[in-house]
Enzyme design. Structure first.
Site, short mmCIF file in Angstrom:
data_model
loop_
_atom_site.label_atom_id
_atom_site.label_comp_id
_atom_site.label_asym_id
_atom_site.label_seq_id
_atom_site.Cartn_x
_atom_site.Cartn_y
_atom_site.Cartn_z
CE LYS A 49 -0.73 0.04 5.02
NZ LYS A 49 -1.84 -0.28 6.17
CG ASN B 110 -10.28 3.64 -2.62
OD1 ASN B 110 -9.67 4.23 -1.96
ND2 ASN B 110 -10.35 3.20 -3.76
CB ILE C 126 -2.22 7.63 0.83
CG1 ILE C 126 -2.61 8.12 -0.75
CG2 ILE C 126 -0.97 6.88 0.66
CD1 ILE C 126 -2.80 6.93 -1.69
CB CYS D 178 0.19 12.17 -5.33
SG CYS D 178 0.56 10.60 -5.06
N GLY E 243 -6.96 -3.40 -13.46
CA GLY E 243 -8.29 -2.73 -13.51
C GLY E 243 -9.45 -3.78 -13.71
#
Length: 305
Positions: free
Chosen positions: A44, A68, A72, A129, A243
């Site tokens: 993660k 979701n 992070i 990000c 995906g």
């Protein structure tokens, strides 16, 4: 059948990886299968400092997928290095660290920290990000910024393989892919989540506290497959497909259009043993469709003249 995959100096046992943000650091799933059976674990997202993530609620189920907005959440890179990585190094599985930062310099600093760890096989750069120095626009929506971030990571990554994870929330993903390659990317992974939202008509509120969230799961597979196909045709570096993979058939579709390997994500929430069983199922299905080898099948899609 030989299921080994090697690209850009990254050697893995088979083409099945786990997607960042869906498999923890891998150790959380050890009760459901043998981690050493996987091609790679993509941890993660990691940041230089710990992050609490977004407020609740931050997950919502949708038809054929989920939204979701975790934000992070992670304990920081030093915690990963001292607490999780030593155990992962004993598991005989390639570990890929996913990088999260808010400016190019910070990406480079994070890459330098992880470059010193022999238990990390590669770095995956999350360009979805927000760029705080440029008004919060995601790096992945600006080819120039993609190139800048990739260069910053590559410069300080040492001998680590650098994989750039592309966002589908762009007008032209090929332009973004080329920018990453020009910046020095050894490979590309795509796609990250699609932007979406969900609302509750009874309380008249968003189902996600952050309002906008990332859509994943089977609903996005056609978009992901299209993006992988386009990028494979346009660049000379390896591509990893992500995906909506929920079966061996799905995985083979990505390999057929030219992906070197695949990452499985949302399906891990539905079945914690999914990635482990997929390794055997992909090999069996390759034989069933008459493939002589993984390499022979990969990229063998017959397009109309």
């Amino acid at each position: 059948m030989d299921m080994n995959v090697s690209f850009g100096g990254l050697d893995i046992k088979n083409p099945i990886m786990t997607a960042s943000g869906t498999f923890g650091f891998g150790l959380e799933f050890a009760a459901y299968g043998d981690l050493s059976k996987l091609g790679a674990i993509v941890a993660k997202g990691l940041s230089l400092k710990p992050r609490e993530g977004n407020p609740m609620p931050r997950i919502a189920e949708t038809p054929c997928g989920m939204l979701n907005a975790i934000g992070i959440q992670n304990p920081g890179v030093e915690n990963f290095i001292t607490q999780a990585l030593p155990a992962l190094k004993r598991m005989d599985v390639a570990v890929i660290a996913n990088l999260y930062a808010c400016d190019a310099e910070e990406f480079g600093e994070l890459a330098a920290v992880l470059a010193a760890e022999d238990g990390v096989a590669a770095l995956e750069v999350n360009v979805s990000c927000p760029n705080v120095k440029e008004g919060g626009i995601a790096f992945g929506q600006d080819p120039a910024q993609i190139g800048k971030v990739t260069e910053a990571v590559k410069k300080r990554a040492g001998d680590k393989h650098v994989m750039v994870k592309l966002s589908p929330n762009v007008t032209d993903i090929v332009t973004c892919a080329k920018a990453a390659v020009d910046g020095g990317a050894d490979s590309l992974s795509l796609i990250n989540t699609l932007s979406g939202m969900a609302v509750d008509i009874y309380n008249r509120k968003p189902r996600i506290a952050n309002v906008i969230a990332g859509l994943s799961g089977p609903a996005i597979k056609p978009v992901a497959l299209r993006c992988v196909h386009q990028v494979v045709q346009a660049v000379d570096v390896p591509v990893v497909g992500i995906g909506g993979i929920a079966s061996a058939e799905d995985a083979l579709e990505f390999l057929l259009v030219g992906a070197q390997a695949v990452q499985v994500g949302t399906a891990n929430f539905l079945r914690p043993d999914f990635a482990f069983t997929l390794v055997d199922e992909v090999e069996a299905l390759l034989k069933e469709v008459g493939a002589g080898s993984l390499d022979e099948f990969r990229g063998s899609l017959q397009l109309p003249l």
